[in-house]
Each structure stands twice: as structure tokens, then as C-alpha cells.
Write a protein that holds these residues in place. Structure first.
Motif, PDB file in Angstrom:
ATOM      1  N   ASP A  80       0.824  -1.211   0.000  1.00  0.00           N
ATOM      2  CA  ASP A  80       0.000   0.000   0.000  1.00  0.00           C
ATOM      3  C   ASP A  80       0.858   1.262   0.000  1.00  0.00           C
ATOM      4  OD1 ASP A  80      -2.577   0.856  -0.245  1.00  0.00           O
ATOM      5  OD2 ASP A  80      -3.087   0.662   1.872  1.00  0.00           O
ATOM      6  N   ASN A  81       2.166   1.082  -0.309  1.00  0.00           N
ATOM      7  CA  ASN A  81       3.111   2.202  -0.410  1.00  0.00           C
ATOM      8  C   ASN A  81       3.278   2.942   0.921  1.00  0.00           C
ATOM      9  OD1 ASN A  81       4.994   3.674  -1.943  1.00  0.00           O
ATOM     10  ND2 ASN A  81       3.507   5.294  -2.353  1.00  0.00           N
ATOM     11  N   VAL A  82       3.241   2.209   2.032  1.00  0.00           N
ATOM     12  CA  VAL A  82       3.458   2.772   3.362  1.00  0.00           C
ATOM     13  C   VAL A  82       4.779   2.219   3.892  1.00  0.00           C
ATOM     14  CG1 VAL A  82       2.603   2.923   5.733  1.00  0.00           C
ATOM     15  CG2 VAL A  82       1.003   3.051   3.806  1.00  0.00           C
ATOM     16  N   ARG A  83       5.725   3.111   4.179  1.00  0.00           N
ATOM     17  CA  ARG A  83       7.080   2.694   4.543  1.00  0.00           C
ATOM     18  C   ARG A  83       7.479   3.096   5.957  1.00  0.00           C
ATOM     19  NH1 ARG A  83       6.893   3.133  -0.922  1.00  0.00           N
ATOM     20  NH2 ARG A  83       8.140   1.576  -2.020  1.00  0.00           N
ATOM     21  N   ILE A  84       6.531   3.536   6.758  1.00  0.00           N
ATOM     22  CA  ILE A  84       6.878   4.100   8.060  1.00  0.00           C
ATOM     23  C   ILE A  84       7.264   3.046   9.088  1.00  0.00           C
ATOM     24  CG2 ILE A  84       5.540   6.212   7.741  1.00  0.00           C
ATOM     25  CD1 ILE A  84       3.257   4.960   9.273  1.00  0.00           C
ATOM     26  N   TRP A  85       7.048   1.764   8.801  1.00  0.00           N
ATOM     27  CA  TRP A  85       7.427   0.711   9.741  1.00  0.00           C
ATOM     28  C   TRP A  85       8.666  -0.069   9.302  1.00  0.00           C
ATOM     29  CZ3 TRP A  85       5.850  -0.785  14.547  1.00  0.00           C
ATOM     30  CH2 TRP A  85       4.715  -0.158  15.072  1.00  0.00           C
ATOM     31  N   THR A  86       9.269   0.307   8.187  1.00  0.00           N
ATOM     32  CA  THR A  86      10.391  -0.473   7.649  1.00  0.00           C
ATOM     33  C   THR A  86      11.630  -0.405   8.531  1.00  0.00           C
ATOM     34  OG1 THR A  86       9.601  -0.178   5.374  1.00  0.00           O
ATOM     35  CG2 THR A  86      11.923  -0.759   5.662  1.00  0.00           C
ATOM     36  N   ASP A  87      11.851   0.720   9.216  1.00  0.00           N
ATOM     37  CA  ASP A  87      13.115   0.922   9.928  1.00  0.00           C
ATOM     38  C   ASP A  87      13.424  -0.191  10.927  1.00  0.00           C
ATOM     39  OD1 ASP A  87      14.125   3.819   9.213  1.00  0.00           O
ATOM     40  OD2 ASP A  87      11.949   3.960   9.441  1.00  0.00           O
ATOM     41  N   TRP A  88      12.413  -0.678  11.631  1.00  0.00           N
ATOM     42  CA  TRP A  88      12.659  -1.664  12.682  1.00  0.00           C
ATOM     43  C   TRP A  88      13.049  -3.035  12.124  1.00  0.00           C
ATOM     44  CZ3 TRP A  88       9.395   2.420  13.063  1.00  0.00           C
ATOM     45  CH2 TRP A  88       9.597   3.282  14.149  1.00  0.00           C
ATOM     46  N   PRO A  89      12.309  -3.629  11.191  1.00  0.00           N
ATOM     47  CA  PRO A  89      12.783  -4.909  10.645  1.00  0.00           C
ATOM     48  C   PRO A  89      14.064  -4.771   9.841  1.00  0.00           C
ATOM     49  CG  PRO A  89      10.748  -4.211   9.554  1.00  0.00           C
ATOM     50  CD  PRO A  89      10.934  -3.313  10.731  1.00  0.00           C
ATOM     51  N   LEU A  90      14.265  -3.631   9.191  1.00  0.00           N
ATOM     52  CA  LEU A  90      15.515  -3.425   8.458  1.00  0.00           C
ATOM     53  C   LEU A  90      16.697  -3.409   9.406  1.00  0.00           C
ATOM     54  CD1 LEU A  90      17.194  -2.709   5.979  1.00  0.00           C
ATOM     55  CD2 LEU A  90      16.493  -0.317   6.262  1.00  0.00           C
ATOM     56  N   TYR A  93      17.377  -6.964  10.481  1.00  0.00           N
ATOM     57  CA  TYR A  93      18.010  -7.737   9.412  1.00  0.00           C
ATOM     58  C   TYR A  93      19.491  -7.400   9.297  1.00  0.00           C
ATOM     59  CZ  TYR A  93      19.081  -9.547   4.783  1.00  0.00           C
ATOM     60  OH  TYR A  93      19.659 -10.230   3.729  1.00  0.00           O
ATOM     61  N   ARG A  94      19.800  -6.131   9.310  1.00  0.00           N
ATOM     62  CA  ARG A  94      21.208  -5.731   9.204  1.00  0.00           C
ATOM     63  C   ARG A  94      22.019  -6.251  10.376  1.00  0.00           C
ATOM     64  NH1 ARG A  94      20.077   0.610   7.575  1.00  0.00           N
ATOM     65  NH2 ARG A  94      19.958   0.355   5.296  1.00  0.00           N
ATOM     66  N   ALA A  95      21.448  -6.164  11.591  1.00  0.00           N
ATOM     67  CA  ALA A  95      22.169  -6.627  12.775  1.00  0.00           C
ATOM     68  C   ALA A  95      22.393  -8.131  12.747  1.00  0.00           C
ATOM     69  CB  ALA A  95      21.397  -6.220  14.032  1.00  0.00           C
ATOM     70  N   ALA A  96      21.386  -8.879  12.259  1.00  0.00           N
ATOM     71  CA  ALA A  96      21.476 -10.343  12.273  1.00  0.00           C
ATOM     72  C   ALA A  96      22.380 -10.892  11.176  1.00  0.00           C
ATOM     73  CB  ALA A  96      20.075 -10.943  12.133  1.00  0.00           C
ATOM     74  N   THR A  97      22.402 -10.217  10.018  1.00  0.00           N
ATOM     75  CA  THR A  97      23.128 -10.756   8.865  1.00  0.00           C
ATOM     76  C   THR A  97      24.439 -10.037   8.576  1.00  0.00           C
ATOM     77  OG1 THR A  97      22.029  -9.290   7.272  1.00  0.00           O
ATOM     78  CG2 THR A  97      20.920 -11.377   7.825  1.00  0.00           C
ATOM     79  N   GLY A  98      24.591  -8.814   9.075  1.00  0.00           N
ATOM     80  CA  GLY A  98      25.763  -8.028   8.739  1.00  0.00           C
ATOM     81  C   GLY A  98      25.728  -7.456   7.342  1.00  0.00           C
TER      82      GLY A  98
END
Length: 298
Positions: A80-90, A93-98
Motif C-alpha cells: 500500500d506504499n506505506v514505509r513508516i514501519w520499515t526501519d525496525w525490521p531493516l 536484518y542488518r544486525a542479524a546478517t551483517g
């Protein structure tokens, strides 16, 4: 009569001038006051979509509609083109995978790969899960919104017309514990629906403007479902703060004079609380000052 948006601008100024300097969870740091209130009258069709900066109200409404689905995965929001919640899973992901993946590439993978979305797009049992599928100790799920609608229709003098998201047993599984956590409703003898929203923690620059829109939109939906008229929206903040990297833009915003609030209406008779779409909401006469850019603290 003084423009109601000055309540918000005065609160910005109060935090800037008297806020306590604190180190917070994000490491960015905040300037904070404890205990605040603003009140908005929705009875004439006007809604608190702030005018001292542009608020992307459709995004806030889409987020509220997503909450009402009980959803907890950002894939549905991104569709639905809503990106305001992306920061937390991103960040997770970065922390877990490097992997130093960009937000654009991460969101593309969420949209294109359902398995990836199930693994990395999940936020845990956040707002919608608690509102629509609160899990009791006996394993039975409780739909707080459905119960609320029935109370509004059948027992509008009840003092138990509320829902909340602070499920202690599931807090540790949430990407972010609920900030706007308790919504309580009150119906006057004249048939007006009032709402009191308690928010334990509020990012005053970025969060509060969306919370005002979301709460007002929900109030309009509930009023339509229960054949009531919208009344007053009362917002109460606990830890009300500005992040240290928002102070200069907050000073810019309080120098702007508010313009008339727009009106919001629901353009069709929607059969149930589960059937609203973004196209059902019409906002008219919105003439804000330009948008103000600021980073989200994660």
C-alpha cells in the motif's frame, strides 16, 4: 477563538524550553516533559491534520486501516506504499546478517519474496494483533474492536468502552511496544462520540501528527458504525519528547502560523468496521505549510 493547533505548537515550545535532557533507548537523546494534553473538536467536520507542516494524512489513515486488519507484517503496508514501519525490521536484518542492504532493496525483497517477508518483515504481536486477536491465558482470542463496536451500539453509557495494546506477556516479542496504547470512548446524552487516547511515549515532531490523524479517523469510523456524531478527541501524552536531532526543525515549525484545519468525511455507508478503504475518506480544504524533513530514531 485561538486556533486549536496552537495547543500542539505550544507543546513543542514547552518541550524546547523546559524539557529534561535525557539519554534514551535509541542513543539519540531527547528533551522530554511528562504529562501533556491537547483537545480537538471534531463535531463540525474538522480534523487535526496539522497545517504548520504538511502531514501525509493518507499514510496515517492507511496505517490505521492496517491496524484494524490485525496485520503484523510490513509486506501488507509496502503493498500500500506505506514505509513508516520499515526501519525496525531493516535494523534487525542488518544486525542479524551483517549485510549493508539499502532500504529500497530490503523493501523490494519483502515485496517480491513471500518467504523473505515472513522471516524478516514480521513485527511481532504489535498493535493490530492486540486489538483484534488478544490472546487470553486459556488460548482464546479476544477481538477488542468488535466488542467496542457492540458496546457503542448497545450500551453507549458504559464506562468500559476501551481497548489497549499493552499486553505484558507479549511485549518482548514486539518490534516496538505500543506507544498509543489505550483508547477510551464516551457517548454523550446527545449522541456524540468522544475519544480519550493515552500515549505512553510520543515522538512529538514525527509521531504525534500521525497519531492525531489516526485517532480522528478511527473516531469517525466508529461514529458511523454506531450511528453517532463525532465529538471531542482528547489526546494525553506520558513521556512527550523531541529527539535532539529534531530541535532545530521544531523551532522552525513553531514560527509558522496555523491555517484552518481541513475537513474529513466518509463518502459511503460502510457496512462494518472491517470494510473501510482509503478511498472512503475525503479530506477537503487542506492547505498546509511545506513538509519538514527529519529522521526517525530507531
Amino acid at each position: 477563538m485561538r486556533h486549536p493547533e496552537y495547543q500542539y505548537l505550544d507543546l513543542l515550545e514547552r518541550v524546547l524550553e523546559t524539557g529534561d535532557e535525557r539519554i534514551d533507548r535509541t542513543g539519540v537523546g531527547t528533551r522530554s516533559v511528562f504529562g501533556s494534553m491537547v483537545r480537538f473538536d471534531l463535531s463540525q467536520g474538522h480534523v487535526p491534520i496539522l497545517t504548520s507542516k504538511r502531514v501525509y494524512w493518507k499514510t496515517a489513515v492507511k496505517e490505521m486501516l492496517w491496524f484494524l486488519t490485525g496485520g503484523t507484517n510490513i509486506q501488507d503496508l509496502l503493498k500500500d506504499n506505506v514505509r513508516i514501519w520499515t526501519d525496525w525490521p531493516l535494523a534487525s536484518y542488518r544486525a542479524a546478517t551483517g549485510e549493508t542492504i539499502t532500504q529500497t532493496d530490503f523493501e523490494r525483497r519483502i515485496l517480491e519474496d513471500d518467504a523473505f517477508a515472513r522471516r524478516w518483515g514480521e513485527l511481532g504481536p504489535v498493535y493490530g494483533k492486540q486489538w483484534r486477536r488478544w490472546l487470553g491465558p486459556d488460548g482464546r482470542e479476544h477481538d477488542q474492536i468488535a466488542v467496542l463496536v457492540q458496546l457503542l451500539k448497545n450500551n453507549p453509557s458504559s464506562r468500559r468502552m476501551l481497548f489497549h495494546g499493552w499486553n505484558v506477556a507479549e511485549l518482548s516479542d514486539m518490534a516496538l511496544p505500543p506507544c498509543h496504547m489505550v483508547y477510551q470512548y464516551h457517548v454523550t446524552s446527545g449522541g456524540r462520540l468522544n475519544c480519550l487516547l493515552f500515549q505512553r511515549s510520543v515522538d512529538l515532531l514525527l509521531g504525534a501528527p500521525f497519531n492525531f490523524v489516526g485517532a480522528a479517523t478511527l473516531q469517525l469510523m466508529l461514529a458511523q458504525q454506531s450511528k453517532l456524531e463525532p465529538g471531542e478527541l482528547i489526546w494525553v501524552g506520558g513521556d512527550t519528547h523531541l529527539y535532539r536531532n529534531h530541535l532545530d526543525v521544531a523551532r522552525e515549525q513553531i514560527r509558522r502560523d496555523p491555517r484552518p484545519f481541513p475537513t474529513m468525511s466518509i463518502v459511503r455507508d460502510v457496512p462494518s468496521i472491517d470494510d473501510y478503504k482509503i478511498s472512503d475518506f475525503l479530506v477537503e480544504n487542506y492547505d498546509p505549510h511545506p513538509a519538514i524533513q527529519a529522521d526517525v530514531a530507531v
